[in-house]
Every structure is written in C-alpha cells, then in structure tokens.
Motif scaffolding. Sequence first.
Motif, PDB file in Angstrom:
ATOM      1  N   VAL A  43       1.099  -1.133   0.017  1.00 29.10           N
ATOM      2  CA  VAL A  43       0.120   0.016   0.014  1.00 29.10           C
ATOM      3  C   VAL A  43       0.930   1.264   0.217  1.00 29.10           C
ATOM      4  N   VAL A  45       3.536   1.604  -1.555  1.00 28.21           N
ATOM      5  CA  VAL A  45       4.273   1.977  -2.734  1.00 28.21           C
ATOM      6  C   VAL A  45       3.464   2.728  -3.716  1.00 28.21           C
ATOM      7  N   PHE A  46       2.011   2.749  -3.571  1.00 26.05           N
ATOM      8  CA  PHE A  46       1.275   3.497  -4.449  1.00 26.05           C
ATOM      9  C   PHE A  46       1.976   4.954  -4.719  1.00 26.05           C
ATOM     10  N   PHE A  93      -2.672   8.681 -12.566  1.00 34.95           N
ATOM     11  CA  PHE A  93      -3.949   9.005 -12.008  1.00 34.95           C
ATOM     12  C   PHE A  93      -4.401   7.613 -11.297  1.00 34.95           C
ATOM     13  N   VAL A  94      -4.345   6.633 -11.766  1.00 37.81           N
ATOM     14  CA  VAL A  94      -4.593   5.212 -11.300  1.00 37.81           C
ATOM     15  C   VAL A  94      -3.891   5.160  -9.870  1.00 37.81           C
ATOM     16  N   PHE A  95      -2.644   5.467  -9.942  1.00 41.49           N
ATOM     17  CA  PHE A  95      -1.862   5.049  -8.710  1.00 41.49           C
ATOM     18  C   PHE A  95      -2.103   6.272  -7.757  1.00 41.49           C
ATOM     19  N   VAL A  97      -4.927   7.677  -7.200  1.00 42.74           N
ATOM     20  CA  VAL A  97      -6.329   7.378  -6.492  1.00 42.74           C
ATOM     21  C   VAL A  97      -6.228   6.208  -5.670  1.00 42.74           C
ATOM     22  N   LEU A  98      -5.341   5.044  -6.104  1.00 48.76           N
ATOM     23  CA  LEU A  98      -4.910   3.879  -5.272  1.00 48.76           C
ATOM     24  C   LEU A  98      -4.295   4.647  -3.962  1.00 48.76           C
ATOM     25  N   TRP A 101      -7.052   6.293  -1.676  1.00 42.03           N
ATOM     26  CA  TRP A 101      -7.807   4.994  -0.967  1.00 42.03           C
ATOM     27  C   TRP A 101      -7.127   4.656   0.277  1.00 42.03           C
ATOM     28  N   GLY A 102      -5.740   4.153   0.014  1.00 48.62           N
ATOM     29  CA  GLY A 102      -5.013   3.751   0.890  1.00 48.62           C
ATOM     30  C   GLY A 102      -4.893   4.539   2.302  1.00 48.62           C
ATOM     31  N   PHE A 105      -8.243   5.171   4.133  1.00 47.62           N
ATOM     32  CA  PHE A 105      -8.686   4.025   5.090  1.00 47.62           C
ATOM     33  C   PHE A 105      -7.709   3.906   6.177  1.00 47.62           C
TER      34      PHE A 105
END
Lengths: 218, 51
Positions: A43, A45-46, A93-95, A97-98, A101-102, A105
Amino acid sequence: MSTNSGDQSRGSWTAATRGQLERRLPWDNLLPDRQPYWVGSWVYVFGVVTIAALAWVVASGVILALFGPQWWHLSRAGRFFNSLHSWSVQVFFVFMVLHLWGQYFMASWREGRAPTWMIGVVTFGVSIATAFTGYLSQQNFDAQWIAVNAKDAINSTGVGGFFNVLNFGQMYGLHVMLLPIGMVLLVALHVIQVRMKGVVPPIGRLSQPDVTREMTEK
Amino acid sequence: MDQPAGYLHAGFILISWPNLFLIGIMLVIFALALLLPFPGHAADDQTEKKS
C-alpha cells in the motif's frame, strides 16, 4: 566570539530560517535510510509509483513541447512519445487514486498530518486541471470537441472570462508551464511534509516518536 | 478503436465499459496490495520486535 556571532545573528531572517529548517527537517528525516516496520506493505508503494509516473509525464511532455503538435501527430516517434505521455498520465491517475484510497482508509491525517493531507487534496485538484488543459492542447478534433462542450460548463461557473477553454494559447501555456511547475512544487512539499511528520502508523499502533521512545527506554 | 465506447446504463448509473473495467482493475490492485506479503517484511518485523 561565539556569543558575538550569536548576537549578530539575532534578528536575522536567514539565521531564523536556517534554525527552523534544522529543527523541523533534519537530514535524518529528509533522507532516512530506515523506515518503521509497518511501511513494509505494498500500500505504501502507491505514492512512489505515482511520483515515478509523474517523472515520465514530465519527461515525455518536455520532448513533446520541444518538437510541437505536427511532430506528435504525424511522425512515428512523435506518436510514440504522445502515447507515452498519455499512458503515463493514466498510470499517474490510477496510482494517485489508489494512494488516496490507502491513505483514506488509514486516516492518514492523524497526529498532526492534516497539512500533508490537504496538500495532497490540492495536488489532486491541480492535477485534474493539468490533465484537462492537456486534453485541450492535443490540437486535434478530440480537443476541439472537449473545448466546445466544456466552455458551457466553465462559463456557467463564472470563470469563463478568465479561463477560456477555446483559447489554445492560454490552455497550452497553462498545461506546459504554470500547472506542471505547481504540480512539481506541491508534490515536493507533500513529500517534505511526509518526511517531517514520518509515515503514519496503522490505526491502533504507536506513532514513530512513541516507538523510538519505547526502544530507547528498553 | 475509432468507435465510441459502449456504456452500462442501469438506473441512474451511466458509465462506459472501459471506465468500469479500469475501476475493477484498480480494486483488484488495491486488494492484492493488502493481501500480498511485502518482500523482506516478515524478517524485518521480527527483528524490530526482538530489539
């Protein structure tokens, strides 16, 4: 002598700034060679993948800016770098957003990390504006279609007179100059904030200063 | 590639299949990041606990 130089530096903005930086951002924090054990998770690493993608975006963007629209639309090398720019933006953008999220939470704004979180929020917003001006700077029918549809939305917000999506020069200038500079500065500030405060511990675990204190006491 | 993407339209939800696919991939990556062990993590964890 030392008292003398201390007296001389009293009231000096340079000395005060140096003192602040030495206190708040020592080299051990800025370039740490060890991290707490909880950082051993994918997590974490994102964020760094997002930064790596940003480096590719900037590098491919510099090459596109050097050669211009005709090159990136018509030549094979130009199309390759155009695609490299586009796909590294997708990865960015993908990472991002990941990473969001990480951190969401994990409630990563805990224990004095609200500025880090807020700089991340602003960076997210600026990156959307950068991507939007990038779509408008493509110099193809797709860009025209996006601009013509977006102008009504932008005008409805009342900023259309200042931010004119049909003005290619303005959009291109923002995309290749002001917004990327802002992005890089914000990301640097975000990383410095992480270095200053340390990586947020999992919920229910001791924070890094507590762990260090506990280890020292033992 | 030269045609517009297909869309999933269910009630108030309207999303293109490529976007939905990408969100699915992101969820898979996120789940894998939580579940997969990080290289060297277990050894370091034990070392920290011993000290």
